[in-house]
Design a protein around this motif. Structure first.
Motif, PDB file in Angstrom:
ATOM      1  N   TRP A 348      -2.734 -15.202 -32.737  1.00 26.71           N
ATOM      2  CA  TRP A 348      -2.166 -16.382 -33.674  1.00 26.71           C
ATOM      3  C   TRP A 348      -2.576 -16.633 -34.948  1.00 26.71           C
ATOM      4  O   TRP A 348      -2.210 -16.934 -35.996  1.00 26.71           O
ATOM      5  CB  TRP A 348      -2.041 -17.711 -32.895  1.00 26.71           C
ATOM      6  CG  TRP A 348      -1.239 -17.493 -31.388  1.00 26.71           C
ATOM      7  CD1 TRP A 348       0.167 -17.332 -31.371  1.00 26.71           C
ATOM      8  CD2 TRP A 348      -1.902 -17.422 -30.051  1.00 26.71           C
ATOM      9  NE1 TRP A 348       0.607 -17.178 -30.035  1.00 26.71           N
ATOM     10  CE2 TRP A 348      -0.497 -17.343 -29.384  1.00 26.71           C
ATOM     11  CE3 TRP A 348      -3.230 -17.643 -29.742  1.00 26.71           C
ATOM     12  CZ2 TRP A 348      -0.857 -17.202 -27.779  1.00 26.71           C
ATOM     13  CZ3 TRP A 348      -3.249 -17.302 -28.600  1.00 26.71           C
ATOM     14  CH2 TRP A 348      -2.154 -17.207 -27.371  1.00 26.71           C
ATOM     15  N   LEU A 349      -4.193 -16.584 -34.838  1.00 25.10           N
ATOM     16  CA  LEU A 349      -4.891 -16.985 -35.982  1.00 25.10           C
ATOM     17  C   LEU A 349      -6.198 -16.434 -36.333  1.00 25.10           C
ATOM     18  O   LEU A 349      -6.571 -15.482 -35.494  1.00 25.10           O
ATOM     19  CB  LEU A 349      -5.197 -18.537 -36.303  1.00 25.10           C
ATOM     20  CG  LEU A 349      -6.118 -19.185 -34.876  1.00 25.10           C
ATOM     21  CD1 LEU A 349      -7.495 -19.038 -35.048  1.00 25.10           C
ATOM     22  CD2 LEU A 349      -5.772 -20.432 -34.676  1.00 25.10           C
ATOM     23  N   VAL A 387      -4.096 -21.362 -44.766  1.00 23.18           N
ATOM     24  CA  VAL A 387      -3.829 -22.832 -44.298  1.00 23.18           C
ATOM     25  C   VAL A 387      -4.437 -23.683 -45.188  1.00 23.18           C
ATOM     26  O   VAL A 387      -3.960 -24.845 -45.393  1.00 23.18           O
ATOM     27  CB  VAL A 387      -4.331 -22.947 -42.727  1.00 23.18           C
ATOM     28  CG1 VAL A 387      -3.855 -24.357 -42.435  1.00 23.18           C
ATOM     29  CG2 VAL A 387      -3.755 -21.882 -41.868  1.00 23.18           C
ATOM     30  N   ALA A 401      -3.247 -18.157 -40.652  1.00 26.03           N
ATOM     31  CA  ALA A 401      -2.310 -18.305 -39.374  1.00 26.03           C
ATOM     32  C   ALA A 401      -1.760 -17.029 -39.593  1.00 26.03           C
ATOM     33  O   ALA A 401      -1.157 -16.598 -40.672  1.00 26.03           O
ATOM     34  CB  ALA A 401      -1.534 -19.416 -39.614  1.00 26.03           C
ATOM     35  N   LYS A 402      -1.389 -16.233 -38.514  1.00 24.55           N
ATOM     36  CA  LYS A 402      -0.410 -15.211 -38.659  1.00 24.55           C
ATOM     37  C   LYS A 402       0.925 -15.195 -38.449  1.00 24.55           C
ATOM     38  O   LYS A 402       1.803 -14.354 -38.777  1.00 24.55           O
ATOM     39  CB  LYS A 402      -1.045 -14.219 -37.306  1.00 24.55           C
ATOM     40  CG  LYS A 402      -2.469 -13.636 -37.504  1.00 24.55           C
ATOM     41  CD  LYS A 402      -2.739 -12.685 -36.257  1.00 24.55           C
ATOM     42  CE  LYS A 402      -4.277 -12.292 -36.515  1.00 24.55           C
ATOM     43  NZ  LYS A 402      -4.660 -11.465 -35.299  1.00 24.55           N
ATOM     44  N   THR A 403       1.160 -16.575 -38.051  1.00 26.67           N
ATOM     45  CA  THR A 403       2.794 -16.749 -38.002  1.00 26.67           C
ATOM     46  C   THR A 403       3.164 -18.191 -38.858  1.00 26.67           C
ATOM     47  O   THR A 403       2.264 -19.177 -38.820  1.00 26.67           O
ATOM     48  CB  THR A 403       3.190 -16.870 -36.527  1.00 26.67           C
ATOM     49  OG1 THR A 403       2.714 -18.222 -35.802  1.00 26.67           O
ATOM     50  CG2 THR A 403       2.886 -15.928 -35.694  1.00 26.67           C
ATOM     51  N   ILE A 406       2.571 -21.315 -36.360  1.00 24.51           N
ATOM     52  CA  ILE A 406       1.274 -21.453 -36.487  1.00 24.51           C
ATOM     53  C   ILE A 406       0.810 -22.270 -37.569  1.00 24.51           C
ATOM     54  O   ILE A 406      -0.130 -23.265 -37.682  1.00 24.51           O
ATOM     55  CB  ILE A 406       0.427 -20.416 -35.895  1.00 24.51           C
ATOM     56  CG1 ILE A 406       0.915 -20.136 -34.425  1.00 24.51           C
ATOM     57  CG2 ILE A 406      -1.081 -20.759 -35.885  1.00 24.51           C
ATOM     58  CD1 ILE A 406       0.528 -21.142 -33.276  1.00 24.51           C
ATOM     59  N   HIS A 407       1.008 -21.912 -38.784  1.00 26.43           N
ATOM     60  CA  HIS A 407       0.711 -22.241 -40.066  1.00 26.43           C
ATOM     61  C   HIS A 407       1.176 -23.611 -40.209  1.00 26.43           C
ATOM     62  O   HIS A 407       0.531 -24.411 -40.683  1.00 26.43           O
ATOM     63  CB  HIS A 407       1.086 -21.121 -41.146  1.00 26.43           C
ATOM     64  CG  HIS A 407       0.753 -21.713 -42.625  1.00 26.43           C
ATOM     65  ND1 HIS A 407       1.676 -22.650 -43.311  1.00 26.43           N
ATOM     66  CD2 HIS A 407      -0.252 -21.098 -43.252  1.00 26.43           C
ATOM     67  CE1 HIS A 407       1.165 -22.866 -44.570  1.00 26.43           C
ATOM     68  NE2 HIS A 407       0.022 -21.839 -44.670  1.00 26.43           N
ATOM     69  N   LEU A 410      -0.958 -25.919 -37.831  1.00 25.90           N
ATOM     70  CA  LEU A 410      -2.354 -26.115 -38.369  1.00 25.90           C
ATOM     71  C   LEU A 410      -2.222 -26.817 -39.661  1.00 25.90           C
ATOM     72  O   LEU A 410      -3.260 -27.720 -40.033  1.00 25.90           O
ATOM     73  CB  LEU A 410      -3.074 -24.724 -38.759  1.00 25.90           C
ATOM     74  CG  LEU A 410      -3.453 -24.085 -37.707  1.00 25.90           C
ATOM     75  CD1 LEU A 410      -3.827 -22.752 -37.980  1.00 25.90           C
ATOM     76  CD2 LEU A 410      -4.230 -24.735 -36.676  1.00 25.90           C
ATOM     77  N   GLN A 411      -1.369 -26.832 -40.662  1.00 23.53           N
ATOM     78  CA  GLN A 411      -1.212 -27.610 -41.776  1.00 23.53           C
ATOM     79  C   GLN A 411      -1.008 -29.019 -41.497  1.00 23.53           C
ATOM     80  O   GLN A 411      -1.596 -30.032 -42.042  1.00 23.53           O
ATOM     81  CB  GLN A 411      -0.102 -27.119 -42.817  1.00 23.53           C
ATOM     82  CG  GLN A 411      -0.728 -25.815 -43.539  1.00 23.53           C
ATOM     83  CD  GLN A 411      -0.064 -25.807 -45.025  1.00 23.53           C
ATOM     84  OE1 GLN A 411       1.238 -26.269 -45.168  1.00 23.53           O
ATOM     85  NE2 GLN A 411      -0.785 -25.576 -46.203  1.00 23.53           N
ATOM     86  N   HIS A 528      -6.405 -25.597 -30.773  1.00 24.65           N
ATOM     87  CA  HIS A 528      -5.488 -24.634 -30.856  1.00 24.65           C
ATOM     88  C   HIS A 528      -4.178 -24.838 -30.564  1.00 24.65           C
ATOM     89  O   HIS A 528      -3.962 -25.209 -29.422  1.00 24.65           O
ATOM     90  CB  HIS A 528      -6.119 -23.407 -30.351  1.00 24.65           C
ATOM     91  CG  HIS A 528      -5.612 -22.094 -30.411  1.00 24.65           C
ATOM     92  ND1 HIS A 528      -4.333 -21.698 -30.720  1.00 24.65           N
ATOM     93  CD2 HIS A 528      -6.402 -20.868 -30.896  1.00 24.65           C
ATOM     94  CE1 HIS A 528      -4.234 -20.537 -31.010  1.00 24.65           C
ATOM     95  NE2 HIS A 528      -5.383 -19.800 -31.082  1.00 24.65           N
TER      96      HIS A 528
END
Length: 565
Positions: A348-349, A387, A401-403, A406-407, A410-411, A528
């Motif tokens: 994911w990250l 991020v 972030a890879k998606t 998730i981005h 996290l933001q 996470h």
């Protein structure tokens, strides 16, 4: 060298090689000969006690290393603005245009504008005018009260008529009630008209004064604008090819379109202009601060600073044409950042250890950045990847972030301060208290971007907790825990007199340049968003080993994943 403004070096400079190219003025390390010249200027200033009080308040000075037509090397000196009420002092180059000359058009027109200001002040403080203002304000309040009372009476009368109608009335009584309503409305209109006439009468008396004041203000505005334009046209700036442009021409194609106040009066434009006029070849430059730091800005006695962007960048872009100028050192930094270390990664990250000198996202000078390299490494990743950001000069942990989902998660965590961050910094000076909190609001210093400044009114809240790790050899190693995320927050809070008053080592914006900025993002801690377990990632700075209090071994704490790196 018979010119009193051309200085020979008082000390021996034998063996010091000349610069290979002229200094890039917006990012530089001062040449040893420039540092020597600046030291001699500072020593001379100490011999002028009549300037002591003014210099304590702070002023920028500059030196220009030059070579004359006979091959002799010396230097010129200048100050920004004026000194001791004058632009002309022996040993310092004159201004491009002396606006303080008593016989010049600027002082004469300035005197006329000052006379207009006095006339405006006299009118605005005239007793008759003030009396009319008070009378009008009292009358306006009385008129509002009278009209409000009349409206309330009409409202009550209407309610009484409605009550009578509910009880039942004859046709004749209905006609009487309608006439009563019409009469009251007409009376209200007549009252409004009388009060309006009264207001106009009082206002007409005021208008006589206000028209005079507005006419004078309009004249002042037009004369000030015309004076400014005429003044800017007197600043006819040369370049090394002998080409000349005035400030209006220089700023015409810039975003602001017109020169800002004070343009052309900084030290370096003065120095270059004098050199070109007298056939001197510029070799290197440096601008340094003398005196106390301004209230909001951060300047330190004796430190060198880049030329200002808002006033000097367009001017110097013209004036440096024809000189062989050193390349922007930042371009070289971009080429030397090396590989990007992955500290932690899952599906994911990813957390990387950004090297000092690498951008978080692509910039004007280079497309190379953490974002660019991650995009190449993870071509199938969705969303913006990065991020948060670190300053180019700051090393350490950067989260991506890879998606897209998730981005966003996290933001949101960064925005709501659910991500804990710890930085390690090496400070110039000794911090006395073992720990504490710095609460100083920060905003951009627009004329000197990218610099930021502390400002009680315009600044946004900025809070940093700190803890001293060790003190050694006049330096302090600290941990910073930012509770907000303002641009340059840690750098400003470290350097500001109301913060720690100890700049981060190597901070060329707020302290003194070194081989790097000694600031490192050492730890990230957060829940996470996919596993809902706390993830703690640490990697200490190489420079922290100077104190032997930590190592550079990556550490990942996570209940579900094995350590990486």
């Amino acid at each position: 060298m018979t010119d009193p403004n051309i200085h020979r070096f008082a000390s021996s400079v034998e063996g010091i090689p000349f610069p290979s190219g002229f200094t890039y003025p917006f990012h530089y390390t001062p040449h040893p000969l420039v540092q020597t010249a600046a030291h001699e200027v500072r020593a001379y200033l100490h011999t002028r006690p009549e300037w002591e009080e003014e210099l304590k308040k702070g002023k920028m000075f500059g030196v220009l290393l030059i070579e004359d037509t006979e091959g002799y090397v010396g230097y010129l000196a200048a100050f920004s603005g004026n000194l001791d009420g004058s632009n002309l002092h022996r040993g310092f180059v004159p201004p491009v245009y002396d606006l303080l000359c008593p016989d010049g058009f600027f002082k004469q027109e300035e005197s006329e504008i000052s006379a207009i200001n006095r006339r405006i002040e006299l009118l605005e403080t005239d007793e008759d005018y003030l009396h009319l203002q008070r009378t009008y304000q009292i009358g306006a309040e009385a008129r509002r009260t009278i009209l409000a009372k009349a409206k309330e009476e009409m409202k009550q009368a209407k309610s009484l008529r409605e009550e009578k109608r509910k009880k039942g009335i004859s046709p004749e009584e209905e006609v009487a009630l309608i006439k009563e309503s019409q009469f009251q409305k007409a009376e209200y209109k007549r009252l409004e008209k009388r009060l309006k006439a009264q207001e106009e009468e009082q206002k007409n008396s005021l208008v006589v004064f206000e028209n005079q004041i507005q006419t004078l203000k309009h004249e002042r505005k037009n004369r000030s604008a015309a004076l400014q334009q005429r003044l800017f046209r007197q600043f006819r700036m040369l370049n090394a090819r002998g080409e000349m442009k005035d400030l209006c021409q220089i700023f015409r194609d810039t975003p602001q379109g017109v020169p800002p106040a004070g343009a052309g009066e900084c030290a370096l434009p003065k120095l270059l202009q004098y050199a070109y006029l007298h056939g001197l070849h510029p070799l290197a430059m440096g601008e340094f601060w003398i005196g106390q730091s301004p209230k909001e800005e951060l300047r330190r006695e004796g430190n060198f600073y880049p030329s200002c962007k808002s006033k000097c960048e367009p001017i110097l872009k013209h004036m440096l044409i024809g000189l062989e100028v050193e390349p922007n050192p930042l371009e070289k930094i971009h080429q030397e950042t090396g590989e990007l270390e992955i500290v932690y990664e899952d599906e994911w990250l990813v957390v990387v250890n950004k090297p000092c000198g690498m951008l978080s996202t692509p910039g004007k000078l280079t497309s190379d950045s953490v974002y660019t390299r991650l995009r190449e490494k993870y071509p199938d990743a969705t969303g913006p990847l990065i991020v948060h950001r670190l300053d180019m000069a700051t090393s350490g942990l950067l989260l991506a972030a890879k998606t897209k989902e998730i981005h966003q998660a996290l933001q949101a965590m960064f925005t709501s301060r659910q991500v804990q961050k710890r930085y390690t910094a090496l400070l110039e000076g000794i911090v006395e208290k073992d720990e504490g909190v710095i609460d100083q609001p920060i905003c951009p210093d627009y004329p000197n971007r990218p610099r930021q400044m502390v400002h009680p009114t315009h600044g946004k809240p900025a809070i940093t907790r700190y803890k001293v790790l060790e003190r050694k050899d006049g330096k302090t190693l600290v941990s910073f825990y930012p509770l907000t995320g303002r641009t340059h927050q840690l750098r400003v809070h470290a350097a500001h007199p109301d913060g720690l008053d100890c700049p981060i080592a190597g901070d060329e914006l707020y302290g003194k340049k070194a081989d790097r900025l000694y600031l490192h993002a050492a730890e990230l801690s957060f829940i996470h968003p996919a596993t809902h377990q706390r993830l703690v990632v640490r990697i200490e700075a190489d420079f922290a080993q100077y104190f032997q209090v930590c190592t550079n071994i990556p550490i990942v704490e996570n209940n579900l994943f094995s350590n990486r790196g």
